[in-house]
Each structure stands twice: as C-alpha cells, then as structure tokens.
Design a protein around this motif. Structure first.
Motif, PDB file in Angstrom:
ATOM      1  N   GLU A 208     -10.060  22.954 -30.816  1.00 23.98           N
ATOM      2  CA  GLU A 208      -9.673  21.675 -29.872  1.00 23.98           C
ATOM      3  C   GLU A 208     -10.907  21.587 -28.724  1.00 23.98           C
ATOM      4  N   VAL A 209     -11.025  22.851 -28.144  1.00 23.51           N
ATOM      5  CA  VAL A 209     -11.995  22.853 -27.110  1.00 23.51           C
ATOM      6  C   VAL A 209     -13.433  22.374 -27.710  1.00 23.51           C
ATOM      7  N   PHE A 210     -13.672  22.954 -28.787  1.00 26.47           N
ATOM      8  CA  PHE A 210     -15.003  22.772 -29.464  1.00 26.47           C
ATOM      9  C   PHE A 210     -15.147  20.960 -29.600  1.00 26.47           C
ATOM     10  N   GLU A 211     -13.959  20.262 -30.143  1.00 30.31           N
ATOM     11  CA  GLU A 211     -14.038  19.094 -30.351  1.00 30.31           C
ATOM     12  C   GLU A 211     -14.233  18.174 -29.047  1.00 30.31           C
ATOM     13  N   GLN A 212     -13.792  18.566 -28.092  1.00 33.77           N
ATOM     14  CA  GLN A 212     -13.644  18.096 -26.641  1.00 33.77           C
ATOM     15  C   GLN A 212     -15.313  18.199 -26.055  1.00 33.77           C
ATOM     16  N   MET A 213     -15.806  19.362 -26.393  1.00 34.71           N
ATOM     17  CA  MET A 213     -17.318  19.465 -26.131  1.00 34.71           C
ATOM     18  C   MET A 213     -18.185  18.730 -26.767  1.00 34.71           C
ATOM     19  N   GLN A 218     -21.878  13.930 -27.224  1.00 29.86           N
ATOM     20  CA  GLN A 218     -22.227  12.864 -27.771  1.00 29.86           C
ATOM     21  C   GLN A 218     -22.373  11.638 -26.919  1.00 29.86           C
ATOM     22  N   LYS A 219     -21.553  11.486 -25.848  1.00 28.33           N
ATOM     23  CA  LYS A 219     -21.527  10.640 -24.654  1.00 28.33           C
ATOM     24  C   LYS A 219     -22.872  10.728 -23.866  1.00 28.33           C
ATOM     25  N   VAL A 220     -22.933  12.043 -23.656  1.00 28.83           N
ATOM     26  CA  VAL A 220     -24.215  12.258 -22.858  1.00 28.83           C
ATOM     27  C   VAL A 220     -25.622  12.026 -23.497  1.00 28.83           C
ATOM     28  N   LYS A 221     -25.701  12.621 -24.899  1.00 35.74           N
ATOM     29  CA  LYS A 221     -26.793  12.680 -25.705  1.00 35.74           C
ATOM     30  C   LYS A 221     -26.456  12.317 -27.044  1.00 35.74           C
ATOM     31  N   PRO A 222     -26.367  10.897 -27.112  1.00 34.86           N
ATOM     32  CA  PRO A 222     -25.809  10.610 -28.502  1.00 34.86           C
ATOM     33  C   PRO A 222     -27.075  10.900 -29.605  1.00 34.86           C
ATOM     34  N   ALA A 223     -28.119  11.263 -29.188  1.00 31.85           N
ATOM     35  CA  ALA A 223     -29.174  11.454 -30.275  1.00 31.85           C
ATOM     36  C   ALA A 223     -28.976  12.870 -31.132  1.00 31.85           C
TER      37      ALA A 223
END
Ligand code: DC
Length: 227
Positions: A208-213, A218-223
């Motif tokens: 669950e934590v990994f998913e949040q990270m 992906q918001k900060v670094k979409p690539a």
C-alpha cells in the motif's frame, strides 16, 4: 533522478527504498549503513565516544563501500564484509551517537553526494537528512513515518527472526531513545523537508505504501516507468 527517503527508524525506508530502486533501475544508497560502518570502526578501535578527534580521523580514513544489488547489498569496511555485524543494537546506538559529530556528517555527506551524482541513472538515498541536507534539490522527497508503537512492533518481529532476545517494551524504549537523539542533535537533525511528501505507514502494509509512492512519482515525473 534523485529520490530522497527520510524518516525515523522502522518506518519502512529501507524496504521501500529498495523496491523503488529496483523498479526504476536506480542505485540504492543506505546512508545509515555508512554511519553504522563508522561506528563499527570506532568500536573496533576501542575509541571512546567522547574522543571526537579520533572518531573524525576514523571517519576520514575508513574505506566504506556498499556493493551489490539492493536485495543483496554488502557493506565493506576496510576490505572486510561487515554487513551482518553493523546490524546489532549496539552499533545502532553507537551510529546514532557518532552521527551527531559535524565533521563525521560532513565526510559522509560528501561521499553520499559523490555516489548519488555519479550513478548512471540516478539514485534512491535513504536516511535522515537526504532531502534537507544531502540533496535539497532531489527530484522527489518522501518522508516515511509511523507511530513509535508500530515501528517497535516491526523491529521486534525482525529482531526475533534474527534470533535476538528482547521484549517489545525494550525495543520501544530503544526506538524512543534513538528518535530523541536523531531529532534533537544540533547538526542536520531528522526533519521533514518543506517539499517532502509525508506518508504515515502505521496502518499500511508495504504494498500500500509502495502504491502511494508510485502515484506521487508519476505525478512528479510522468516519464518514470514504474508500472
Ligand atoms: O537508518 P539506520 O538505523 O541504519 O541509521 C543508523 C543511525 O545513523 C541513526 O540513528 C541516525 C544516523 N543517520 C543519520 O544521522 N543520517 C543519515 N542520513 C542516516 C543515518
């Protein structure tokens, strides 16, 4: 890419840092292991913790290498594999003490920057001062935390699996003692960087934590190809 993961002991930084590094094919740097290696070198030389000059000399001259894949990271001190030896409770407390010495921190921070900057794809660094001091311009900063009781429960389970005889209450007391020293030291105390994403892992499992990270990433670094 530089990813900073800070937080107190037992919040899940190492496991999650390794998971992220593997997914993104980045180098993983456990900065706490470096302070632990210095502490071990100091203990091996039987230098008392009040002898700052000799501790600084040891930090300056010790050859500390972290080699191998995140899941099988080996810590080498002056050519000697100390991976298991630095994980004792005594070395944890000793590392927390030697890491209050400014000159020791300066030497370690220099190493950490050099390693992070030379990593071909980038680096995930975990510790206490990565987002605030080592890489204040990190691409992403996470601050993982959890209630002391949750962290003590995890540590106690891990210690038991390693064969260490202790009680939950003792583990909680040790965690509180180390937290207190890490947040109250003058030089680079454990703090939450202004731009860090804080995740409380008390009630979450690792996935669950990994998913949040990953969502944050992906918001900060979409690539960044993480999924
Ligand atoms: O993360 P760890 O438990 O292996 O760290 C051991 C000690 O090292 C910890 O009590 C505080 C210190 N430390 C630090 O001061 N700065 C870091 N970046 C990492 C660890």
């Amino acid at each position: 890419m530089i990813i900073a993961i800070d937080g107190p002991s037992g919040a899940g930084k190492s496991t999650l840092g390794k998971m992220l590094a593997k997914k993104l094919n980045l180098l993983y740097l456990d900065t706490g292991a470096m302070y632990r290696a210095v502490a071990l070198a100091v203990d091996r030389a039987a230098v008392p913790h009040r002898d700052i000059d000799r501790i600084e000399y040891i930090a300056e001259t010790a050859k500390i290498e972290l080699i191998g894949e995140p899941d099988n990271l080996r810590v080498i001190l002056n050519g000697d594999d100390v991976t298991a030896e630095i994980r004792t409770l005594e070395i944890a407390q000793s590392a927390s003490i030697v890491s209050t010495i400014s000159e020791v921190r300066r030497i370690m921070v220099d190493h950490q920057r050099a390693i992070g900057e030379s990593a071909p794809n980038g680096c995930v660094l975990e510790g206490r001062d990565i987002g605030s001091v080592v890489f204040p311009k990190a691409d992403i900063k996470f601050f993982l935390t959890a209630k002391p009781e949750a962290r003590a429960r995890r540590r106690f389970t891990e210690d038991k699996a390693r064969g260490r005889i202790s009680t939950y209450e003792q583990t909680l007391a040790e965690i509180n003692e180390r937290d207190e020293r890490d947040v109250s030291r003058e030089d680079s105390p454990l703090t939450i960087a202004d731009d860090a994403v804080v995740i409380d892992t008390s009630e979450l499992d690792l996935d669950e934590v990994f998913e949040q990270m990953v969502v944050v990433l992906q918001k900060v670094k979409p690539a960044a190809r993480v999924i």
